[in-house]
Motif scaffolding. Structure first.
Motif, PDB file in Angstrom:
ATOM      1  N   LEU A  64      58.169 -17.377 110.856  1.00  0.00           N
ATOM      2  CA  LEU A  64      58.477 -16.542 112.017  1.00  0.00           C
ATOM      3  C   LEU A  64      59.944 -16.623 112.392  1.00  0.00           C
ATOM      4  O   LEU A  64      60.577 -15.609 112.676  1.00  0.00           O
ATOM      5  CB  LEU A  64      57.591 -16.918 113.212  1.00  0.00           C
ATOM      6  N   SER A  65      60.516 -17.838 112.350  1.00  0.00           N
ATOM      7  CA  SER A  65      61.932 -17.896 112.745  1.00  0.00           C
ATOM      8  C   SER A  65      62.815 -17.226 111.701  1.00  0.00           C
ATOM      9  O   SER A  65      63.786 -16.569 112.058  1.00  0.00           O
ATOM     10  CB  SER A  65      62.391 -19.326 113.046  1.00  0.00           C
ATOM     11  N   VAL A  66      62.449 -17.359 110.424  1.00  0.00           N
ATOM     12  CA  VAL A  66      63.245 -16.673 109.403  1.00  0.00           C
ATOM     13  C   VAL A  66      63.201 -15.164 109.622  1.00  0.00           C
ATOM     14  O   VAL A  66      64.234 -14.489 109.598  1.00  0.00           O
ATOM     15  CB  VAL A  66      62.747 -17.026 107.980  1.00  0.00           C
ATOM     16  N   GLN A  67      62.009 -14.628 109.888  1.00  0.00           N
ATOM     17  CA  GLN A  67      61.928 -13.175 110.058  1.00  0.00           C
ATOM     18  C   GLN A  67      62.619 -12.724 111.340  1.00  0.00           C
ATOM     19  O   GLN A  67      63.211 -11.646 111.382  1.00  0.00           O
ATOM     20  CB  GLN A  67      60.467 -12.709 110.037  1.00  0.00           C
ATOM     21  N   MET A  68      62.570 -13.553 112.387  1.00  0.00           N
ATOM     22  CA  MET A  68      63.293 -13.207 113.608  1.00  0.00           C
ATOM     23  C   MET A  68      64.793 -13.132 113.336  1.00  0.00           C
ATOM     24  O   MET A  68      65.471 -12.190 113.745  1.00  0.00           O
ATOM     25  CB  MET A  68      63.047 -14.262 114.704  1.00  0.00           C
ATOM     26  N   ILE A  69      65.300 -14.156 112.646  1.00  0.00           N
ATOM     27  CA  ILE A  69      66.736 -14.173 112.345  1.00  0.00           C
ATOM     28  C   ILE A  69      67.086 -12.996 111.445  1.00  0.00           C
ATOM     29  O   ILE A  69      68.076 -12.289 111.665  1.00  0.00           O
ATOM     30  CB  ILE A  69      67.143 -15.512 111.698  1.00  0.00           C
ATOM     31  N   ALA A  70      66.221 -12.760 110.444  1.00  0.00           N
ATOM     32  CA  ALA A  70      66.473 -11.645 109.526  1.00  0.00           C
ATOM     33  C   ALA A  70      66.526 -10.327 110.286  1.00  0.00           C
ATOM     34  O   ALA A  70      67.372  -9.473 110.029  1.00  0.00           O
ATOM     35  CB  ALA A  70      65.384 -11.601 108.458  1.00  0.00           C
ATOM     36  N   LEU A  71      65.623 -10.187 111.261  1.00  0.00           N
ATOM     37  CA  LEU A  71      65.587  -8.965 112.061  1.00  0.00           C
ATOM     38  C   LEU A  71      66.856  -8.842 112.898  1.00  0.00           C
ATOM     39  O   LEU A  71      67.469  -7.789 112.985  1.00  0.00           O
ATOM     40  CB  LEU A  71      64.358  -9.005 112.969  1.00  0.00           C
ATOM     41  N   MET A  72      67.269  -9.973 113.483  1.00  0.00           N
ATOM     42  CA  MET A  72      68.439  -9.918 114.365  1.00  0.00           C
ATOM     43  C   MET A  72      69.717  -9.616 113.590  1.00  0.00           C
ATOM     44  O   MET A  72      70.633  -8.992 114.116  1.00  0.00           O
ATOM     45  CB  MET A  72      68.580 -11.226 115.142  1.00  0.00           C
ATOM     46  N   ILE A  73      69.790 -10.075 112.350  1.00  0.00           N
ATOM     47  CA  ILE A  73      70.983  -9.785 111.549  1.00  0.00           C
ATOM     48  C   ILE A  73      70.828  -8.435 110.852  1.00  0.00           C
ATOM     49  O   ILE A  73      71.705  -7.580 110.905  1.00  0.00           O
ATOM     50  CB  ILE A  73      71.217 -10.883 110.487  1.00  0.00           C
ATOM     51  N   GLY A  74      69.690  -8.251 110.191  1.00  0.00           N
ATOM     52  CA  GLY A  74      69.511  -7.077 109.333  1.00  0.00           C
ATOM     53  C   GLY A  74      69.447  -5.774 110.098  1.00  0.00           C
ATOM     54  O   GLY A  74      70.003  -4.767 109.660  1.00  0.00           O
ATOM     55  N   SER A 127      66.726 -17.203 105.652  1.00  0.00           N
ATOM     56  CA  SER A 127      67.220 -16.067 106.443  1.00  0.00           C
ATOM     57  C   SER A 127      68.302 -15.318 105.683  1.00  0.00           C
ATOM     58  O   SER A 127      68.363 -14.087 105.719  1.00  0.00           O
ATOM     59  CB  SER A 127      67.799 -16.544 107.776  1.00  0.00           C
ATOM     60  N   ILE A 128      69.145 -16.079 104.997  1.00  0.00           N
ATOM     61  CA  ILE A 128      70.249 -15.451 104.276  1.00  0.00           C
ATOM     62  C   ILE A 128      69.726 -14.486 103.217  1.00  0.00           C
ATOM     63  O   ILE A 128      70.319 -13.425 102.983  1.00  0.00           O
ATOM     64  CB  ILE A 128      71.163 -16.536 103.652  1.00  0.00           C
ATOM     65  N   THR A 129      68.576 -14.810 102.624  1.00  0.00           N
ATOM     66  CA  THR A 129      68.040 -13.859 101.647  1.00  0.00           C
ATOM     67  C   THR A 129      67.139 -12.801 102.291  1.00  0.00           C
ATOM     68  O   THR A 129      66.983 -11.724 101.754  1.00  0.00           O
ATOM     69  CB  THR A 129      67.255 -14.576 100.537  1.00  0.00           C
ATOM     70  N   ALA A 135      67.812  -5.056 106.425  1.00  0.00           N
ATOM     71  CA  ALA A 135      69.005  -4.208 106.512  1.00  0.00           C
ATOM     72  C   ALA A 135      68.843  -2.979 105.632  1.00  0.00           C
ATOM     73  O   ALA A 135      69.188  -1.865 106.038  1.00  0.00           O
ATOM     74  CB  ALA A 135      70.245  -4.998 106.099  1.00  0.00           C
ATOM     75  N   ARG A 136      68.289  -3.179 104.433  1.00  0.00           N
ATOM     76  CA  ARG A 136      68.158  -2.045 103.516  1.00  0.00           C
ATOM     77  C   ARG A 136      67.209  -0.996 104.096  1.00  0.00           C
ATOM     78  O   ARG A 136      67.499   0.200 104.062  1.00  0.00           O
ATOM     79  CB  ARG A 136      67.657  -2.550 102.166  1.00  0.00           C
ATOM     80  N   ILE A 137      66.078  -1.473 104.624  1.00  0.00           N
ATOM     81  CA  ILE A 137      65.095  -0.522 105.158  1.00  0.00           C
ATOM     82  C   ILE A 137      65.645   0.187 106.394  1.00  0.00           C
ATOM     83  O   ILE A 137      65.531   1.401 106.535  1.00  0.00           O
ATOM     84  CB  ILE A 137      63.769  -1.243 105.469  1.00  0.00           C
ATOM     85  N   THR A 138      66.304  -0.578 107.269  1.00  0.00           N
ATOM     86  CA  THR A 138      66.871   0.039 108.474  1.00  0.00           C
ATOM     87  C   THR A 138      67.900   1.097 108.092  1.00  0.00           C
ATOM     88  O   THR A 138      67.899   2.201 108.628  1.00  0.00           O
ATOM     89  CB  THR A 138      67.535  -1.021 109.360  1.00  0.00           C
ATOM     90  N   ARG A 139      68.759   0.747 107.158  1.00  0.00           N
ATOM     91  CA  ARG A 139      69.804   1.682 106.754  1.00  0.00           C
ATOM     92  C   ARG A 139      69.183   2.967 106.217  1.00  0.00           C
ATOM     93  O   ARG A 139      69.581   4.068 106.599  1.00  0.00           O
ATOM     94  CB  ARG A 139      70.690   1.032 105.685  1.00  0.00           C
ATOM     95  N   ALA A 140      68.177   2.813 105.341  1.00  0.00           N
ATOM     96  CA  ALA A 140      67.539   3.995 104.755  1.00  0.00           C
ATOM     97  C   ALA A 140      66.900   4.858 105.832  1.00  0.00           C
ATOM     98  O   ALA A 140      67.019   6.086 105.821  1.00  0.00           O
ATOM     99  CB  ALA A 140      66.498   3.572 103.731  1.00  0.00           C
TER     100      ALA A 140
END
Lengths: 260, 323
Positions: A64-74, A127-129, A135-140
Motif C-alpha cells: 500500500l505504501s509503495v502504491q501510494m508513493i507511486a501514485l503521488m509521484i506518477g 516505489s522507484i519502479t 505515470a505512463r497510464i496517466t500520461r496516455a
C-alpha cells in the motif's frame, strides 16, 4: 482481500503469540502437533500462525505504501507530461521507456544493495519502479482527454490551464489509474516476497511471507507446511487483489454498465 | 445596428502540415454590431468553425498561424496576452460548441459546469453562483432547475444538454455569444426552441450573436445579416432578406437552389452544386469557385475582390451584373 487487510490491521489482537516470541523447546512442530500452535512452529520455535498473520501486515504495509508513493509521484508527472507536452514530456517519456526496458527486479536489487535492506529501503526501491506504470497510464489518459471537446469548451469559458487539468481532465482519467493501482498492489506483494525470499527483504525478526518461504527451504522435505502456508497466503492475497482490480474495472467502465 | 462591437479584418488561419500549408481561412473581414445576430453559413470545411475558434484563440498556437486583426472594445484579440485573453473568454465573449454529447464534462455536475465561468471571472461565492446557475437553467427552460442542478450530463437528453451549454455560455452575460452549429445535433422542434431562446436572450440581455450553421432555414428565421463562406473566404455578405431574395454570388445561388421550397409549384428536382470545394493545401490562384461555376469566363482566372453592390450587400465575384 478484506480478510487480509483485517489480519494486517489487527495482527496484534488476532495472533495467539508475538511474531518474535521464541520457544526453544518447540522447534519445528508440525501443524496440530501441539495444541497451542495450530499451524506448527518454525525452525527457531516461533508460532507459525502468528507469523503468517504478521506477514499479512508486512505485505500490506509495503504494497500500500509503495502504491501510494507511486501514485503521488506518477500521477502529477504523467499528467503534466501528457497535458503540456514539449520538452518535459520528451524527457519523462524517455525515462519511462528506459525504466520499462530495464528489468524491474534487477533494478530494485541494485537499489537495495546500495542502500541496505530493511522495510523503508524496500518501499523506496519498489516505489522507484512502480511510479513508472502510473505515470505512463496517466500520461496516455491525459493525452487522449485533452483533445476532448469539453476541454476546449472549458478553455472557452476562460478556465485556466491548471483548472482544466486538475478539475476537468484528471477526474476523467481516474478510473484506469485506480485500476492500475489495484493491479499494482499484487505485483508489489510479489516483488516484496521475492526480495525477502532472496534475503534482500525486511530484516529479522519481522515476519514476511517471502522470507518464510525462503527460510524454509532447508527443511521443506519434512516440514512441508513451512513452505506451503506462506505460499498459499501470497497466492490468495494476489488473487484477491486481482479480483479487486477486475471488479473495479467492471464497476468503473461505463461500457459495461449493463451486466450480463 | 449601430456601431460595431467586434471587427474582424483580413483574418487568415493557416495550418502547417507535413503535406503543405492548409489555408483554412483566407482573409475574412466582417463586423458585428451591438445586439446583432450574424450568421456564417457554408459547407463543411469552408472555414466557418476555424474562423471563430481563432477569434478566441482556442486553436493551440503551436498548430496554426493566425494573421489579421480582431478588434473588440479597442483591443486586438490576437495580440492580447494569455491571461488577458482568458479574462475575456466566457466573460465577455462566450462560445457554445457544436456537439452537446461531448462538450460537457461527463464527471462534473452540470451546475458546477455552469457556474464555473462565473466563479472564475467574477470571484463570487459558491452560494451566489449556485443560485445564478439555477436561474440560468430556468432561463433556458430546464424544468425543476433546483433539482436538476445536481445532475450529471448523462442524465439529460441532447437538447437539454445543448441548452445547458447555452446556459453555461450565458453565465457571465457576455457581450458576444459565438455559437458553433449549436443545433446541428438536435431535432427540429428543439432547434426551434433554441432559436426562440437565443432571440429572447438577445432582447433581454442585449447580446450579439455569431451563429455558425449550414442550415439556411435557421438563418432565415434567426439572423440579421449573413456571411456566406466558401473555401476560407467570405463570398457574399448581406442582410438576410437581401440574400434570400437577390443572391449575387453563384455559390449562394447554388445553395438557395438546392433548398426545397414550399411555394414552388413545379416538380423539378432540387439542384445540386456539382463538384467539390478546392483543396485547401493547393489553394487555387484563380477564383476558388471557378471549377464549379457555370458563369466562368477568362476574367475568373484572377481572384475577385469583395465589392459592394449596395451599401449593405457585398459580393466577391466578377460577374454580379450578369446575374
Amino acid at each position: 482481500m478484506g480478510f487480509i487487510l483485517f489480519l494486517a490491521l489487527f495482527a496484534d489482537l488476532l495472533s495467539p503469540f508475538a511474531y518474535d516470541r521464541v520457544y526453544f523447546d518447540r522447534v519445528l512442530l508440525m501443524p496440530f502437533e501441539h495444541p497451542e500452535h495450530p499451524l506448527g512452529t518454525d525452525e527457531v520455535g516461533r508460532d507459525y500462525l502468528s507469523r503468517l498473520i504478521y506477514g499479512a501486515r508486512t505485505s500490506m504495509m509495503v504494497s500500500l505504501s509503495v502504491q501510494m508513493i507511486a501514485l503521488m509521484i506518477g500521477l502529477p508527472i504523467g499528467a503534466l507530461a501528457g497535458y503540456f507536452g514539449g520538452a518535459f514530456d520528451f524527457v519523462i517519456s524517455r525515462i519511462i521507456d528506459i525504466m520499462t526496458a530495464f528489468p524491474a527486479l534487477l533494478f530494485t536489487i541494485l537499489i537495495i544493495s546500495v542502500l541496505g535492506g530493511g522495510m523503508p529501503t524496500i518501499i523506496v526501491a519498489l516505489s522507484i519502479t512502480s511510479w513508472i506504470v502510473i505515470a505512463r497510464i496517466t500520461r496516455a489518459q491525459i493525452l487522449t482527454l485533452r483533445e476532448q471537446e469539453y476541454c476546449t469548451a472549458a478553455r472557452g469559458i476562460g478556465a485556466s490551464e491548471w483548472r482544466i487539468l486538475f478539475r476537468h481532465l484528471l477526474p476523467n482519467a481516474m478510473s484506469p489509474i485506480l485500476i492500475a493501482v489495484s493491479f499494482g498492489i499484487p505485483t508489489v506483494i510479489f516483488a516484496e516476497a521475492g526480495l525477502s525470499f532472496l534475503g534482500l527483504g525486511v530484516n529479522d525478526p519481522i515476519a514476511s511471507w517471502g522470507k518464510m518461504v525462503g527460510a524454509s527451504n532447508a527443511y521443506v522435505r519434512v516440514y512441508w507446511h513451512l513452505a506451503l502456508l506462506p505460499t498459499l497466503a501470497i497466492a490468495l492475497t494476489m488473487l484477491g487483489f486481482s479480483f479487486l482490480g477486475d471488479g473495479l474495472r467492471d464497476a468503473l467502465d461505463p461500457k459495461q454498465k449493463i451486466r450480463v | 445596428m449601430g456601431e460595431a462591437l467586434l471587427e474582424v479584418e483580413n483574418l487568415h488561419v493557416h495550418f502547417p502540415t507535413p503535406d503543405g500549408v492548409v489555408q483554412a481561412v483566407n482573409g475574412i473581414s466582417y463586423s458585428l454590431g451591438k445586439k446583432e445576430i450574424l450568421a456564417i453559413v457554408g459547407e463543411s470545411g469552408s472555414g466557418k468553425s476555424v474562423g471563430v475558434l481563432s477569434l478566441l484563440r482556442l486553436i493551440p498556437a503551436r498548430d496554426c498561424k493566425v494573421q489579421g486583426s480582431v478588434n473588440f472594445e479597442g483591443q486586438n484579440l490576437l495580440k492580447l496576452s494569455d491571461p488577458e485573453m482568458r479574462e475575456l473568454r466566457g466573460n465577455r465573449i462566450a462560445m457554445v460548441f457544436q456537439d452537446p454529447m461531448t462538450s460537457l464534462n461527463p464527471v462534473l455536475r452540470i451546475g458546477d459546469q455552469i457556474q464555473e465561468s462565473v466563479i472564475e471571472h467574477q470571484g463570487i461565492s459558491e452560494k451566489i453562483a449556485k443560485s445564478r446557475a439555477i436561474e440560468l437553467l430556468e432561463l433556458v427552460g430546464i424544468p425543476e432547475a433546483g433539482k436538476r442542478y445536481r445532475h450529471y450530463p448523462h442524465q439529460f437528453s441532447g437538447g437539454m444538454r445543448q441548452r445547458i451549454m447555452i446556459a453555461a455560455g450565458l453565465a457571465c452575460e457576455p457581450s458576444i455569444l459565438i455559437a458553433d452549429e449549436p443545433t446541428t445535433a438536435l431535432d427540429v422542434t428543439i432547434q426551434a426552441q433554441i432559436i426562440d431562446l437565443v432571440k429572447k436572450l438577445r432582447r433581454e440581455i442585449g447580446m450579439s450573436v455569431i451563429w455558425i450553421t449550414h442550415d439556411l432555414g435557421i438563418v432565415a428565421g434567426l439572423a440579421d445579416r449573413v456571411a456566406v463562406m466558401y473555401a476560407g473566404k467570405i463570398v457574399e455578405f448581406a442582410p438576410v432578406d437581401q440574400l434570400f431574395k437577390t443572391p449575387q454570388h453563384p455559390y449562394s445561388r447554388g445553395l438557395l437552389n438546392s433548398l426545397p421550397r414550399l411555394d414552388a409549384r413545379s416538380e423539378k428536382p432540387l439542384e445540386a452544386i456539382e463538384g467539390l470545394p478546392p483543396n485547401l493545401i493547393n489553394y487555387p490562384a484563380s477564383c476558388p469557385f471557378l471549377e464549379r461555376c457555370s458563369y466562368q469566363t477568362e476574367q475568373c482566372q484572377i481572384p475577385p475582390e469583395m465589392r459592394s453592390i449596395t451599401t449593405t450587400h457585398e459580393v466577391c465575384c466578377h460577374h454580379t451584373e450578369k446575374l
